[in-house]
Design a protein around this motif. Structure first.
Motif, PDB file in Angstrom:
ATOM      1  N   UNK A 159       4.459 -49.364  51.104  1.00 17.81           N
ATOM      2  CA  UNK A 159       4.238 -49.176  49.723  1.00 17.81           C
ATOM      3  C   UNK A 159       4.708 -49.851  48.872  1.00 17.81           C
ATOM      4  N   UNK A 160       4.322 -50.823  48.330  1.00 23.43           N
ATOM      5  CA  UNK A 160       4.402 -51.568  46.582  1.00 23.43           C
ATOM      6  C   UNK A 160       4.248 -50.609  45.275  1.00 23.43           C
ATOM      7  N   UNK A 161       4.294 -51.471  44.194  1.00 21.47           N
ATOM      8  CA  UNK A 161       3.728 -50.422  43.080  1.00 21.47           C
ATOM      9  C   UNK A 161       2.538 -50.203  42.714  1.00 21.47           C
ATOM     10  N   UNK A 162       3.256 -49.707  42.265  1.00 15.99           N
ATOM     11  CA  UNK A 162       1.365 -49.084  41.620  1.00 15.99           C
ATOM     12  C   UNK A 162       0.672 -50.154  40.078  1.00 15.99           C
ATOM     13  N   UNK A 163      -0.077 -49.374  38.986  1.00 16.41           N
ATOM     14  CA  UNK A 163      -0.585 -49.750  38.030  1.00 16.41           C
ATOM     15  C   UNK A 163       1.211 -50.944  37.497  1.00 16.41           C
ATOM     16  N   UNK A 164       0.813 -51.525  36.587  1.00 15.48           N
ATOM     17  CA  UNK A 164       2.126 -52.390  36.039  1.00 15.48           C
ATOM     18  C   UNK A 164       3.027 -51.694  35.325  1.00 15.48           C
ATOM     19  N   UNK A 165       4.378 -51.846  35.265  1.00 15.24           N
ATOM     20  CA  UNK A 165       5.594 -51.250  34.283  1.00 15.24           C
ATOM     21  C   UNK A 165       5.079 -51.334  32.652  1.00 15.24           C
ATOM     22  N   UNK A 218      12.112 -42.892  44.786  1.00 10.34           N
ATOM     23  CA  UNK A 218      13.680 -43.216  44.306  1.00 10.34           C
ATOM     24  C   UNK A 218      13.164 -44.053  43.556  1.00 10.34           C
ATOM     25  N   UNK A 219      13.332 -44.361  42.798  1.00  9.54           N
ATOM     26  CA  UNK A 219      13.860 -46.643  42.602  1.00  9.54           C
ATOM     27  C   UNK A 219      14.117 -46.736  40.924  1.00  9.54           C
ATOM     28  N   UNK A 220      15.229 -45.996  41.034  1.00  5.79           N
ATOM     29  CA  UNK A 220      16.430 -45.693  39.887  1.00  5.79           C
ATOM     30  C   UNK A 220      17.302 -47.114  39.923  1.00  5.79           C
ATOM     31  N   UNK A 221      17.152 -48.295  40.332  1.00  7.22           N
ATOM     32  CA  UNK A 221      18.263 -48.995  40.549  1.00  7.22           C
ATOM     33  C   UNK A 221      16.721 -50.187  39.637  1.00  7.22           C
ATOM     34  N   UNK A 222      15.666 -50.603  40.030  1.00  9.14           N
ATOM     35  CA  UNK A 222      14.869 -51.015  40.052  1.00  9.14           C
ATOM     36  C   UNK A 222      14.222 -50.759  39.056  1.00  9.14           C
ATOM     37  N   UNK A 223      14.526 -49.715  38.748  1.00 11.81           N
ATOM     38  CA  UNK A 223      13.630 -49.718  37.251  1.00 11.81           C
ATOM     39  C   UNK A 223      14.742 -49.854  35.856  1.00 11.81           C
ATOM     40  N   UNK A 224      15.810 -49.305  36.152  1.00 16.38           N
ATOM     41  CA  UNK A 224      17.104 -49.640  35.531  1.00 16.38           C
ATOM     42  C   UNK A 224      17.698 -50.797  34.939  1.00 16.38           C
ATOM     43  N   UNK A 252      14.252 -40.883  18.733  1.00 12.62           N
ATOM     44  CA  UNK A 252      12.591 -41.263  19.378  1.00 12.62           C
ATOM     45  C   UNK A 252      12.091 -41.033  20.509  1.00 12.62           C
ATOM     46  N   UNK A 253      11.683 -40.296  21.224  1.00  7.12           N
ATOM     47  CA  UNK A 253      11.414 -40.101  22.069  1.00  7.12           C
ATOM     48  C   UNK A 253       9.826 -40.891  23.234  1.00  7.12           C
ATOM     49  N   UNK A 254      10.721 -41.600  24.490  1.00  3.67           N
ATOM     50  CA  UNK A 254      10.363 -42.979  24.381  1.00  3.67           C
ATOM     51  C   UNK A 254       9.099 -42.433  25.651  1.00  3.67           C
ATOM     52  N   UNK A 255       8.349 -42.724  25.468  1.00  2.00           N
ATOM     53  CA  UNK A 255       7.093 -42.739  27.726  1.00  2.00           C
ATOM     54  C   UNK A 255       7.257 -44.007  28.311  1.00  2.00           C
ATOM     55  N   UNK A 256       7.920 -44.477  28.776  1.00  2.00           N
ATOM     56  CA  UNK A 256       7.460 -45.827  30.451  1.00  2.00           C
ATOM     57  C   UNK A 256       6.862 -45.412  31.458  1.00  2.00           C
ATOM     58  N   UNK A 257       5.585 -46.727  32.153  1.00  2.00           N
ATOM     59  CA  UNK A 257       5.216 -46.233  32.691  1.00  2.00           C
ATOM     60  C   UNK A 257       6.160 -47.311  34.056  1.00  2.00           C
ATOM     61  N   UNK A 258       6.714 -46.946  35.127  1.00  2.00           N
ATOM     62  CA  UNK A 258       7.484 -47.762  35.992  1.00  2.00           C
ATOM     63  C   UNK A 258       6.287 -47.303  37.350  1.00  2.00           C
ATOM     64  N   UNK A 259       6.369 -48.582  37.783  1.00  2.00           N
ATOM     65  CA  UNK A 259       5.587 -49.157  38.928  1.00  2.00           C
ATOM     66  C   UNK A 259       6.327 -49.144  39.971  1.00  2.00           C
ATOM     67  N   UNK A 260       7.374 -49.360  40.481  1.00  2.00           N
ATOM     68  CA  UNK A 260       8.340 -49.096  41.177  1.00  2.00           C
ATOM     69  C   UNK A 260       8.059 -47.622  41.584  1.00  2.00           C
ATOM     70  N   UNK A 261       8.518 -46.723  40.459  1.00  2.00           N
ATOM     71  CA  UNK A 261       8.475 -45.393  40.595  1.00  2.00           C
ATOM     72  C   UNK A 261       7.415 -44.722  40.568  1.00  2.00           C
TER      73      UNK A 261
END
Length: 335
Positions: free
Chosen positions: A33-39, A138-144, A52-61
């Protein structure tokens, strides 16, 4: 941290025979499977003090990821970024840099943005080859290395110069990330970790950490015989670290200046745990760190090693490690 350390030692003693058998025999299903919506960046809200609290959407995760960010001294001027990774508990239950280190105070006068990601318990902050029933995707390498830096730089006016540091489990992960993305980090800090992960001892340690969070290491890098274990072993792949500023530290496991009742709110039980369990864990990481020093010397790769004559596997020492390594990081980020 000591509760997690106790569980880790118990896992080493009781769970590894079963894990080893599973890791040698269990089939691994590739995840096509690939990713869903764009990061993308979802929100930035003011936290306590400078945080500051930041929330991001990870496509890979395929998940919304939380971060704590401490903006640079002058938020209107460009700044490099320091990423701080938590240990095997992923920052939960009071086990985060934000709980145990005065990041706001220490970096108040520094032109650097400090980022502490939430989560990642038992993940080794790596890309798992299959989703895990307990730990999920778990796709931490891609995310980070690929997703998050661009978002942070865009929101906080990054210069494109990054550093990464981590404790315990993440002290291995930071090198794995640097190996996976050469040139991504100008500086790498590894505090109390075991970098070698593909020899029998290293595999046992990794399996115990993953098992602590009910994960299956087969879903991470495959059976123990799979080449992915060696490919993610920064000890074997150390040549890819050349050019980065490296700072590696470990205590000996013997009680030191921060192993006192006063440092632990007058709690003798916590002190006993810190000396026994924290001491045992730190003695293991000291051995690992000496091995890494010898490996880098063989390859003639410059690195700064700090072998403390005392010190357990605990936060006060890691906060001091961060303080000691920061001048090297600052120079690397601003060169």
């Amino acid at each position: 941290m000591l509760d997690h350390g106790r569980a880790l030692l118990r896992s080493c003693c009781l769970a590894l025979p079963l894990l080893a058998a599973a890791a040698l025999a269990a089939p691994v299903q590739a995840d096509p499977s690939g990713t869903d919506a764009a990061t993308r960046l979802l929100s930035v809200t003011q936290g306590e003090g400078r945080a500051q609290r930041v929330t991001v959407h990870s496509g890979a995760m395929r998940a919304d990821m939380g971060l704590t960010v401490f903006p640079a001294r002058d938020p209107d001027a460009p700044a490099p970024v320091l990423y701080l990774l938590n240990g095997s508990a992923g920052g939960i239950d009071g086990s985060s840099w934000t709980d145990h280190a005065d990041l706001a105070g220490f970096f108040a006068g520094e032109q650097v943005t400090v980022v502490v990601p939430d989560g990642g318990e038992g993940s080794y902050f790596t890309d798992w080859r299959a989703d895990d029933p307990a730990l999920g995707r778990q796709r931490w390498t891609t995310f980070l290395t690929a997703e998050l830096p661009a978002l942070i730089d865009a929101e906080f006016d990054g210069t494109g110069a990054d550093a990464v540091a981590g404790i315990s489990m993440a002290a291995a992960s930071v090198f794995q990330l640097a190996v996976a993305a050469p040139g991504r980090y100008r500086a790498v800090g590894s505090y109390s970790g075991c970098v070698r992960t593909s020899d029998p001892v290293g595999q046992a340690m990794v399996a115990a950490v993953v098992a602590r969070w009910r994960g299956n290491p087969v879903n991470m890098w495959g059976p123990f015989t799979d080449p992915a274990w060696a490919a993610n072993d920064a000890y074997l792949q150390a040549e890819k670290l050349r050019g980065a500023t490296l700072y590696v530290s470990s205590g000996s496991g013997a009680p030191g200046r921060f192993d006192t009742v006063e440092e632990l709110d007058g709690n003798p039980g916590k002190l006993a745990d810190q000396i026994t369990l924290g001491g045992a864990l730190e003695a293991i990481t000291a051995r690992c760190t000496h091995q890494l020093r010898d490996r880098l010397r063989q390859l003639d790769i410059p690195a700064t090693f700090d072998f403390r004559p005392t010190g357990t596997h605990s936060w006060k020492y890691w906060e001091q490690d961060l303080h000691n390594s920061w001048p090297l990081f600052r120079a690397a980020l601003n060169r």
